[in-house]
Design a protein around this motif. Structure first.
Motif, PDB file in Angstrom:
ATOM      1  N   ARG A 187       0.814  -1.446   0.398  1.00  0.00           N
ATOM      2  CA  ARG A 187       0.116  -0.203   0.158  1.00  0.00           C
ATOM      3  C   ARG A 187       0.860   1.427   0.405  1.00  0.00           C
ATOM      4  NH1 ARG A 187      -3.884   0.925   3.828  1.00  0.00           N
ATOM      5  NH2 ARG A 187      -5.102   2.364   2.474  1.00  0.00           N
ATOM      6  N   VAL A 188       1.287   2.012  -0.522  1.00  0.00           N
ATOM      7  CA  VAL A 188       2.074   3.333  -1.332  1.00  0.00           C
ATOM      8  C   VAL A 188       0.553   4.129  -1.257  1.00  0.00           C
ATOM      9  CG1 VAL A 188       3.273   3.777  -3.067  1.00  0.00           C
ATOM     10  CG2 VAL A 188       3.056   1.426  -2.138  1.00  0.00           C
ATOM     11  N   SER A 189       1.234   5.580  -0.643  1.00  0.00           N
ATOM     12  CA  SER A 189       0.150   6.902  -1.436  1.00  0.00           C
ATOM     13  C   SER A 189       1.776   7.514  -1.768  1.00  0.00           C
ATOM     14  CB  SER A 189       0.145   7.639   0.529  1.00  0.00           C
ATOM     15  OG  SER A 189      -0.753   9.173   0.318  1.00  0.00           O
ATOM     16  N   VAL A 190       1.074   9.010  -2.892  1.00  0.00           N
ATOM     17  CA  VAL A 190       1.935   9.740  -3.575  1.00  0.00           C
ATOM     18  C   VAL A 190       1.127  10.965  -3.945  1.00  0.00           C
ATOM     19  CG1 VAL A 190       2.922   7.740  -4.351  1.00  0.00           C
ATOM     20  CG2 VAL A 190       1.204   8.524  -5.585  1.00  0.00           C
ATOM     21  N   PRO A 191       1.886  11.883  -4.255  1.00  0.00           N
ATOM     22  CA  PRO A 191       1.098  12.994  -4.236  1.00  0.00           C
ATOM     23  C   PRO A 191       0.989  12.446  -6.298  1.00  0.00           C
ATOM     24  CG  PRO A 191       3.322  13.329  -3.236  1.00  0.00           C
ATOM     25  CD  PRO A 191       3.451  12.025  -3.291  1.00  0.00           C
ATOM     26  N   GLU A 192      -0.077  13.626  -6.424  1.00  0.00           N
ATOM     27  CA  GLU A 192      -0.784  13.478  -7.531  1.00  0.00           C
ATOM     28  C   GLU A 192       0.004  13.283  -8.884  1.00  0.00           C
ATOM     29  OE1 GLU A 192      -4.953  14.688  -8.044  1.00  0.00           O
ATOM     30  OE2 GLU A 192      -5.546  14.705  -5.760  1.00  0.00           O
ATOM     31  N   ALA A 193       0.069  14.463  -8.819  1.00  0.00           N
ATOM     32  CA  ALA A 193       0.920  14.797 -10.563  1.00  0.00           C
ATOM     33  C   ALA A 193       2.569  13.839 -10.331  1.00  0.00           C
ATOM     34  CB  ALA A 193       1.948  16.390 -10.461  1.00  0.00           C
ATOM     35  N   PHE A 194       3.087  14.241  -9.839  1.00  0.00           N
ATOM     36  CA  PHE A 194       4.482  13.764  -9.077  1.00  0.00           C
ATOM     37  C   PHE A 194       4.257  11.576  -9.673  1.00  0.00           C
ATOM     38  CE2 PHE A 194       7.758  11.716  -7.136  1.00  0.00           C
ATOM     39  CZ  PHE A 194       9.241  12.174  -7.597  1.00  0.00           C
ATOM     40  N   ALA A 230       4.410   6.357 -10.247  1.00  0.00           N
ATOM     41  CA  ALA A 230       3.214   5.018 -11.332  1.00  0.00           C
ATOM     42  C   ALA A 230       4.176   4.134 -11.823  1.00  0.00           C
ATOM     43  CB  ALA A 230       2.570   5.341 -11.219  1.00  0.00           C
ATOM     44  N   PRO A 231       5.291   4.418 -12.387  1.00  0.00           N
ATOM     45  CA  PRO A 231       5.862   4.106 -14.025  1.00  0.00           C
ATOM     46  C   PRO A 231       7.234   3.423 -12.563  1.00  0.00           C
ATOM     47  CG  PRO A 231       5.457   6.349 -14.943  1.00  0.00           C
ATOM     48  CD  PRO A 231       5.178   5.928 -13.174  1.00  0.00           C
ATOM     49  N   VAL A 232       7.461   3.049 -11.793  1.00  0.00           N
ATOM     50  CA  VAL A 232       8.148   3.008 -11.073  1.00  0.00           C
ATOM     51  C   VAL A 232       7.840   1.083 -10.554  1.00  0.00           C
ATOM     52  CG1 VAL A 232       9.852   2.143  -9.083  1.00  0.00           C
ATOM     53  CG2 VAL A 232      10.157   4.571 -10.771  1.00  0.00           C
ATOM     54  N   LEU A 233       6.403   1.474 -10.356  1.00  0.00           N
ATOM     55  CA  LEU A 233       5.251   0.362  -8.819  1.00  0.00           C
ATOM     56  C   LEU A 233       5.539  -0.815 -10.504  1.00  0.00           C
ATOM     57  CD1 LEU A 233       4.470   2.874  -5.813  1.00  0.00           C
ATOM     58  CD2 LEU A 233       6.575   1.447  -6.310  1.00  0.00           C
ATOM     59  N   LEU A 234       4.505   0.089 -11.010  1.00  0.00           N
ATOM     60  CA  LEU A 234       3.935  -0.831 -12.079  1.00  0.00           C
ATOM     61  C   LEU A 234       5.228  -1.616 -12.521  1.00  0.00           C
ATOM     62  CD1 LEU A 234       1.780   1.858 -14.125  1.00  0.00           C
ATOM     63  CD2 LEU A 234       1.208  -0.602 -12.148  1.00  0.00           C
ATOM     64  N   ASP A 254      -1.231  -1.517  -4.473  1.00  0.00           N
ATOM     65  CA  ASP A 254      -1.931  -0.413  -4.348  1.00  0.00           C
ATOM     66  C   ASP A 254      -1.638   0.631  -3.943  1.00  0.00           C
ATOM     67  OD1 ASP A 254      -4.376   1.121  -3.122  1.00  0.00           O
ATOM     68  OD2 ASP A 254      -4.898  -0.793  -1.644  1.00  0.00           O
ATOM     69  N   ILE A 255      -2.227   1.501  -4.965  1.00  0.00           N
ATOM     70  CA  ILE A 255      -1.536   3.418  -4.952  1.00  0.00           C
ATOM     71  C   ILE A 255      -1.872   4.244  -4.834  1.00  0.00           C
ATOM     72  CG2 ILE A 255      -0.380   5.139  -6.324  1.00  0.00           C
ATOM     73  CD1 ILE A 255       0.588   2.858  -7.963  1.00  0.00           C
ATOM     74  N   SER A 256      -2.429   4.883  -3.761  1.00  0.00           N
ATOM     75  CA  SER A 256      -2.902   6.358  -3.488  1.00  0.00           C
ATOM     76  C   SER A 256      -2.899   7.424  -3.455  1.00  0.00           C
ATOM     77  CB  SER A 256      -4.332   6.185  -2.211  1.00  0.00           C
ATOM     78  OG  SER A 256      -4.328   6.989  -1.725  1.00  0.00           O
ATOM     79  N   PHE A 257      -3.752   8.096  -4.786  1.00  0.00           N
ATOM     80  CA  PHE A 257      -2.948   9.895  -5.434  1.00  0.00           C
ATOM     81  C   PHE A 257      -3.374  10.638  -4.490  1.00  0.00           C
ATOM     82  CE2 PHE A 257      -2.053   6.387  -8.693  1.00  0.00           C
ATOM     83  CZ  PHE A 257      -1.579   6.624  -9.221  1.00  0.00           C
ATOM     84  N   THR A 258      -2.674  11.249  -3.834  1.00  0.00           N
ATOM     85  CA  THR A 258      -3.335  12.436  -3.163  1.00  0.00           C
ATOM     86  C   THR A 258      -2.349  13.414  -2.743  1.00  0.00           C
ATOM     87  OG1 THR A 258      -4.527  12.849  -1.100  1.00  0.00           O
ATOM     88  CG2 THR A 258      -3.334  11.010  -0.774  1.00  0.00           C
ATOM     89  N   ILE A 298      -0.950  20.840  -9.574  1.00  0.00           N
ATOM     90  CA  ILE A 298       0.396  21.186 -10.004  1.00  0.00           C
ATOM     91  C   ILE A 298      -0.310  20.988 -11.791  1.00  0.00           C
ATOM     92  CG2 ILE A 298       1.853  19.104 -10.585  1.00  0.00           C
ATOM     93  CD1 ILE A 298       3.079  22.685  -9.783  1.00  0.00           C
ATOM     94  N   GLN A 299      -0.828  19.683 -11.884  1.00  0.00           N
ATOM     95  CA  GLN A 299      -1.330  19.232 -13.679  1.00  0.00           C
ATOM     96  C   GLN A 299      -1.665  20.449 -13.593  1.00  0.00           C
ATOM     97  OE1 GLN A 299       0.476  16.703 -15.470  1.00  0.00           O
ATOM     98  NE2 GLN A 299      -0.664  17.992 -16.827  1.00  0.00           N
TER      99      GLN A 299
END
Length: 305
Positions: free
Chosen positions: A96-103, A109-113, A125-129, A226-227
């Motif tokens: 379970r990972v949480s990451v900033p949205e745009a970053f 995400a590409p690294v974890l995928l 399981d990635i949460s973007f927030t 930021i996006q």
């Protein structure tokens, strides 16, 4: 034996969550199931662990003592399991990972995928927030944070690099309003500001000695994404202050043009953060290692900037 352990885990979850309802949500159980587990545990021990009312719950004296021992016992079990897990050839289980949205979308995400392709038994399981997430409270294995970290004895971190930030605008905007060549000329321009909870963040632009100084530019539009700021800049709404990992793609396409290049700021550090445990699970370790190996190249300014 398993029923005894389940009761212990449920009890610890109830204490740490602060309510039966919150513990039930964390454990994906009904509130009734949690209540019955606590009742069975108290019956087996022959003591009351919690004072319960319709609105509150508090630990009894026996409950305090039992909770402290349960936490130590579960930590030791987790440490043993993690030691076995580290020796496994293939990481597995839910990460379970949480990451900033745009970053998170563009870099993490590409690294974890990529790890998902590499390790079929690993569940990502990635949460973007962009909101602040509490790893312990939310049961997360790993988060990526941008900015300086708070001191904490319960968290560990690894530095992934530092993002650089630059000012940019669309070709149409610059054709209409001119291209600023000095910081003082920014007073004649309008910015697309980054705001959070109604507060607009200043731009940290280096002075003649290279030390970042906060400046505020007149803005008509402010956003907390930021996006979305990049999209507004492309649409000609003003100057934008953007990280190089996002800006590069738009400069390459011609949608945005960097200005005041010499005022590039190495603004914020990027970290991977996880709960501080004695033995790190293989699933978390491979994710941290992959981020450390790949993120620095993603966030360094490219030749187009």
């Amino acid at each position: 034996m398993r029923e005894k352990l389940d009761g212990v885990v449920t009890f610890v979850q109830v204490v740490e969550a602060g309510s039966f309802a919150q513990a039930a949500e964390r454990m994906h159980l009904t509130r009734s199931a949690v209540g019955k587990a606590i009742t069975r545990l108290e019956t087996r021990l022959g003591v009351r662990l919690l004072h319960r009312t319709t609105r509150t719950q508090t630990l009894t004296t026996e409950g305090h003592a039992y909770y402290a021992r349960c936490v130590r016992a579960l930590a030791e079990l987790e440490s043993v399991e993690a030691a076995f897990d580290t020796s496994r050839v293939e990481p597995e289980g839910r990460l379970r990972v949480s990451v900033p949205e745009a970053f998170g979308h563009l870099c993490v995400a590409p690294v974890l995928l990529g790890l998902a392709h590499q390790y079929p038994k690993l569940q990502i399981d990635i949460s973007f927030t962009d909101r602040f997430t509490d790893l312990i409270e939310e049961g997360l294995d790993l988060v990526v944070r941008i900015g300086e970290l708070r001191d904490s004895s319960v968290l560990a971190a690894r530095h992934l690099g530092a993002q650089h930030i630059m000012i940019a605008a669309s070709p149409d905007y610059l054709a209409k309003h001119g291209t600023p060549t000095r910081i003082e000329e920014l007073d004649d321009h309008v910015a697309i500001a980054y705001s959070r909870a109604g507060a607009i963040a200043p731009w940290d632009v280096p002075d003649s000695s290279g030390k970042p100084q906060p400046i505020r530019i007149r803005s008509q539009v402010s956003m907390d994404d930021i996006q979305a700021i990049a999209a507004a800049a492309i649409d000609g709404h003003g100057l934008a202050w953007l990280p190089c990992w996002l800006l590069t793609r738009y400069v390459k396409s011609g949608a945005l043009v960097p200005v005041l290049n010499r005022y590039r700021v190495r603004s914020q550090n990027v970290y991977a953060v996880w709960p501080n445990v004695r033995h790190l699970r293989a699933k978390t370790r491979v994710a941290i290692d992959a981020l450390k190996a790949q993120i620095p190249a993603m966030i360094e300014p490219t030749d187009v900037l």
